[in-house]
Design an enzyme around this catalytic site. Structure first.
Site, short mmCIF file in Angstrom:
data_model
loop_
_atom_site.label_atom_id
_atom_site.label_comp_id
_atom_site.label_asym_id
_atom_site.label_seq_id
_atom_site.Cartn_x
_atom_site.Cartn_y
_atom_site.Cartn_z
CG ASP A 1 3.23 43.67 91.00
OD1 ASP A 1 3.08 44.04 89.64
OD2 ASP A 1 4.51 43.45 91.16
CB CYS B 1 -0.35 60.80 75.97
SG CYS B 1 0.27 59.93 77.32
CB CYS C 1 8.01 57.95 77.92
SG CYS C 1 6.67 57.98 76.95
CB CYS D 1 13.09 54.18 76.46
SG CYS D 1 13.26 52.46 76.61
CB CYS E 1 11.68 46.98 79.58
SG CYS E 1 11.46 47.69 81.10
CB CYS F 1 5.97 61.29 82.67
SG CYS F 1 4.09 61.48 82.51
FE1 SF4 Z 1 2.49 60.36 77.88
FE2 SF4 Z 1 4.18 60.85 79.93
FE3 SF4 Z 1 5.04 59.54 77.90
FE4 SF4 Z 1 4.54 62.02 77.73
S1 SF4 Z 1 6.15 61.10 78.81
S2 SF4 Z 1 3.90 60.46 76.18
S3 SF4 Z 1 2.62 62.43 78.77
S4 SF4 Z 1 3.33 58.74 79.10
#
Ligand code: SF4
Length: 359
Positions: free
Chosen positions: A139, A194, A200, A204, A220, A254
């Site tokens: 990390d 995706c 996502c 946010c 963030c 997600c």
């Molecule tokens: Fe990709 Fe998951 Fe974001 Fe959907 S929620 S755009 S699948 S990262």
């Protein structure tokens, strides 16, 4: 042993050590090198100056700068995905007066868990190839690890900028072993699964995720509550809600995490019983506890856990924001005490929270 046999022996040993995935990437410049440079250029790393230091940038772009003669990057992952029961538990959707702590921070510090296992893998590699050099990172290293993980076949980088594996989801911790030993690489993970999903990006609260797959760290919540040392920008405070340490929203929404296999590693899971939890049950009790401890006592108590990073002052600052957002007038008493705290940072955030609650 030929290089392919060495690679398979290392893979087997890594899986026996408890890693969930292991993959082998060639030590080339990471595919997103130019996007990373643009991100720095636009200042999206915020106050994380260590990311923009010239030597660190050079090493991120060229594994040879981190380990001269580097030929292979062995990428490993550990899953800390919650079990279906944990996802349904009250802790998964706490009341506004309860603190939300990012899931990875509830178990043992993953750096320790990872480092111990990478050290054992390093020993195996040294036995197989005594002349080669190795360098482990978890990390904090100067490596664009998600790029290398994708190249090693561990998953794709989602729009939320996390590495995602179709079966394991995105609750994955990554670590790597750089080595001068040349090993045949695995196939890169080339799909982008995706698709048209934007969950996502839309979920946010601060709009930190751009459609271009970039994360503006300055917005963030994880950065604001863990990395940022100074005051949290006023306009962002109401959007943080009760997130006192980190944020998992872009992972919680997600779809690839809905049926992800739960993490097997007990050390990375939150303590089973509430009484063993690192964080108190409500934000008021947590703030009261922090008001009565010194910075040093806080460091001692949370040493070896992720919660040590922001220190007492940082967590108390975040609690003031959370209490101000909670709408819980029972928090007024503890906030009045926070206004007397020796830390100016805490005093200012407590005043903001009191204003918000009293309105
Ligand atoms: Fe990709 Fe998951 Fe974001 Fe959907 S929620 S755009 S699948 S990262």
């Amino acid at each position: 042993m030929n290089p392919s046999e060495v690679r398979e022996r290392l893979r087997l040993d890594a899986l026996e050590l408890g890693f969930d995935q292991v993959g082998f990437a060639p030590a080339f410049e990471p595919p997103n090198a130019s996007a990373y440079l643009d991100w720095l250029e636009q200042g999206r790393h915020g106050e994380m100056a260590y990311m923009a230091r010239e030597d660190a940038v050079r090493r991120r772009l060229d594994p040879e700068e981190a380990l001269p003669g580097c030929r292979t990057i062995i990428m490993a992952s550990l899953s800390y995905a919650p079990s279906p029961e944990a996802r349904r538990s009250p802790e998964a959707s706490p009341e506004p007066a309860m603190p939300v702590v990012s899931r990875y921070a509830l178990g043992k510090d993953y750096h320790e868990v990872f480092e111990a296992r990478l050290a054992r893998l390093e020993t195996v590699l040294r036995e197989l190839a005594p002349r080669e050099r190795t360098l482990p990172y978890v990390d904090y290293g100067p490596v664009l690890e998600r790029d290398h993980a994708q190249r090693a076949g561990l998953g794709w980088i989602g729009k939320n900028t996390m590495l995602i594996h179709p079966e394991l989801g995105s609750y994955l911790l990554l670590g790597e072993l750089l080595t001068t030993l040349e090993l045949p690489p695995d196939d890169a993970f080339s799909d982008d699964r995706c698709g048209t999903c934007r969950r996502c990006i839309e979920a946010c609260p601060t709009g930190a995720i751009r459609a271009s797959r970039e994360l503006d760290a300055r917005l963030c919540i994880s950065y604001l509550t863990i990395e940022l040392r100074g005051p949290i920008p006023l306009e962002l405070r109401p959007l943080i809600g009760n997130r006192v340490f980190g944020c998992d929203i872009c992972q919680e929404v997600c779809p690839w995490n809905d049926d992800a296999s739960p993490g097997r590693d007990r050390e990375l899971q939150p303590p089973a019983r509430p009484g063993q939890s690192l964080r108190p049950v409500t934000m008021v009790t947590w703030a009261e506890e922090l008001l009565s401890v010194s910075d040093e006592a806080y460091r001692d108590r949370f040493r070896g856990t992720a919660l040590a990073r922001p220190g007492r002052q940082g967590v108390l600052r975040n609690l003031c924001v959370g209490l101000g957002n909670s709408g819980d007038r029972a928090a007024i008493g503890v906030l009045r005490r926070c206004v007397e705290d020796p830390s100016e940072l805490v005093r200012e955030h407590a005043s903001w929270a009191l204003d918000r609650l009293e309105k």
